[in-house]
Design an enzyme around this catalytic site. Structure first.
Site, mmCIF file in Angstrom:
data_model
loop_
_atom_site.group_PDB
_atom_site.id
_atom_site.type_symbol
_atom_site.label_atom_id
_atom_site.label_comp_id
_atom_site.label_asym_id
_atom_site.label_seq_id
_atom_site.Cartn_x
_atom_site.Cartn_y
_atom_site.Cartn_z
ATOM 1 N N GLU A 246 2.115 107.335 43.629
ATOM 2 C CA GLU A 246 1.893 106.148 42.798
ATOM 3 C C GLU A 246 0.644 106.163 41.918
ATOM 4 O OE1 GLU A 246 2.383 102.627 45.226
ATOM 5 O OE2 GLU A 246 4.547 102.968 45.351
ATOM 6 N N GLU B 293 10.339 106.004 47.459
ATOM 7 C CA GLU B 293 9.960 104.746 48.101
ATOM 8 C C GLU B 293 10.831 103.620 47.577
ATOM 9 O OE1 GLU B 293 6.019 103.178 48.502
ATOM 10 O OE2 GLU B 293 5.141 105.168 48.817
#
Length: 391
Positions: free
Chosen positions: A213, A324
């Protein structure tokens, strides 16, 4: 949000405009258009998702329960469809600015066999950069690596040869500084990957997750250069057979990928040859603000993933993995996550698979938990939404 279709809505949808190539055209809860443009046929991929796929003849109208099928395209990378789970713990206390305190928590080893017995064939194991190399460009810490590798080896031996994603969980940062953008240099970043790649270069079941991320970057092109540097370092260390997961920007957003980092990441090259072992790494949650912090799900993300699939197909039939995603143990998530993962599975030629967030060291009170209960039973989200979509 997935809605249930009623008779009047189904009748009304017939009047909608024709759907473009690769768009959704039917499935449980679908209330949009059910015919495809000329040259495409509305094809049933599963009960939840019908898609306009290239085909001959006149456009076809879909209805739930239609038996039209075209099969699943073979992935260009040679990967099987991957379905699995994040095993958190070694990332605990990593902040979104890349700072870290603590020692991490070992994921319970019994969970690997538990999930593998149900068909899981990939585990993502996050870790803090500061645990692996306590100093930038420093040598991997032997004590921590022994802990981490023991977990990796349990994962690798837990079923019929699952893949294991090594996930550097630092948000493209070290203690607040962005890699090559005021923080660590590319050389300091790639030092970690050179060392890890050397340790795992003989195992093709290892997948290298370059970074979790990246967000709020000063320069996306600079980040893409850092990703290229990591790929080069991994290959130079002798790890030439493994898949490498390339993260974009905006928290690895699947939605932002086609317009932000995606066009630039397409140009990342693999010194081992070709691009089939370079898989794009995307995330997408299902709650109201895409944060993964709410128990309820407000979307199935099928629209976002449809756009992503079209982008990847139009740019060399590349692949991405949804590493995710997840939701709470609520009825809205049972429906929406099941629909999302069904779409991923139906498009496995482009979407290589998924790993749900999260099990491992999270307890059963965590808002997005899929950690098994003490008696060995699974969370309802797992049994109702995830398990039906495993390989």
């Amino acid at each position: 949000m997935v809605k249930y279709a009623f008779g009047l809505l189904a009748l009304a949808s017939i009047a909608f405009a024709q759907q473009p190539l690769y768009a959704q055209c039917g499935g449980v809860g679908w209330t949009g258009g059910t015919t495809c443009v000329s040259g495409a046929a509305c094809t049933r991929l599963n009960d939840y998702y019908f898609q306009c796929l290239p085909g001959t003849g006149t456009p076809t109208t879909s209805t739930p329960g239609s038996t039209t099928t075209s099969g699943t395209p073979a992935p260009s990378s040679g990967l099987p469809f991957l379905g699995g789970v994040n095993m958190a713990g070694y990332d605990f206390s990593v902040a979104t600015d890349g700072s870290f305190t603590g020692r991490g928590v070992n994921p319970p080893v019994a969970q690997f066999a538990h999930f593998a017995s149900q068909g899981v064939n990939v585990f993502r194991i996050p870790f803090a950069w500061q645990l692996m190399t306590p100093t930038l460009s420093g040598t991997i810490d032997a004590t921590f690596f022994a802990r981490y590798d023991a977990t990796v080896q349990v994962a690798l031996s837990s079923g019929s040869n699952p893949y294991v994603i090594l996930d550097l969980h630092n948000y493209a940062r070290w203690n607040g500084g962005i890699i090559a953008q005021g923080g660590p240099t590319d050389a300091q970043f790639t030092s970690l990957w050179s060392q890890l790649a050397a340790k795992y270069k003989s195992n093709p079941k290892i997948m290298f997750g370059v970074m979790n991320e990246p967000h709020d970057l000063q320069s996306v092109p600079t980040w893409v250069s850092s990703v290229q540097a990591a790929v080069n370092a991994i290959r130079a260390a002798g790890a030439t057979s493994q898949y490498i997961l390339l993260p974009g920007s905006s928290w690895s957003s699947a939605q932002a990928f086609p317009t932000e980092a995606g066009p630039m990441l397409l140009k990342v090259t693999d010194p081992a040859g070709g691009t089939s072992k370079l898989i794009f790494d995307v995330h997408k949650y299902l709650d109201s603000d895409n944060s993964g912090t709410h128990a309820d799900c407000t979307t199935s993300n099928v629209d976002v993933l449809t756009t992503l699939v079209a982008f990847l197909k139009a740019n060399g039939n590349r692949q991405a993995i949804l590493s995710e995603t997840g939701g709470g143990n609520t009825s809205s998530c049972f429906t929406n996550l099941k629909a999302e993962l069904a779409y991923v599975k139906a498009n496995s030629g482009t979407l290589a698979g998924f790993t749900v967030w999260s099990a491992g060291a999270f307890d059963t009170t965590y808002i997005l938990t899929v950690t098994p209960n003490a008696d060995g039973t699974d969370q309802p989200l797992w049994t109702q939404a995830v398990k039906p979509n495993l390989p």
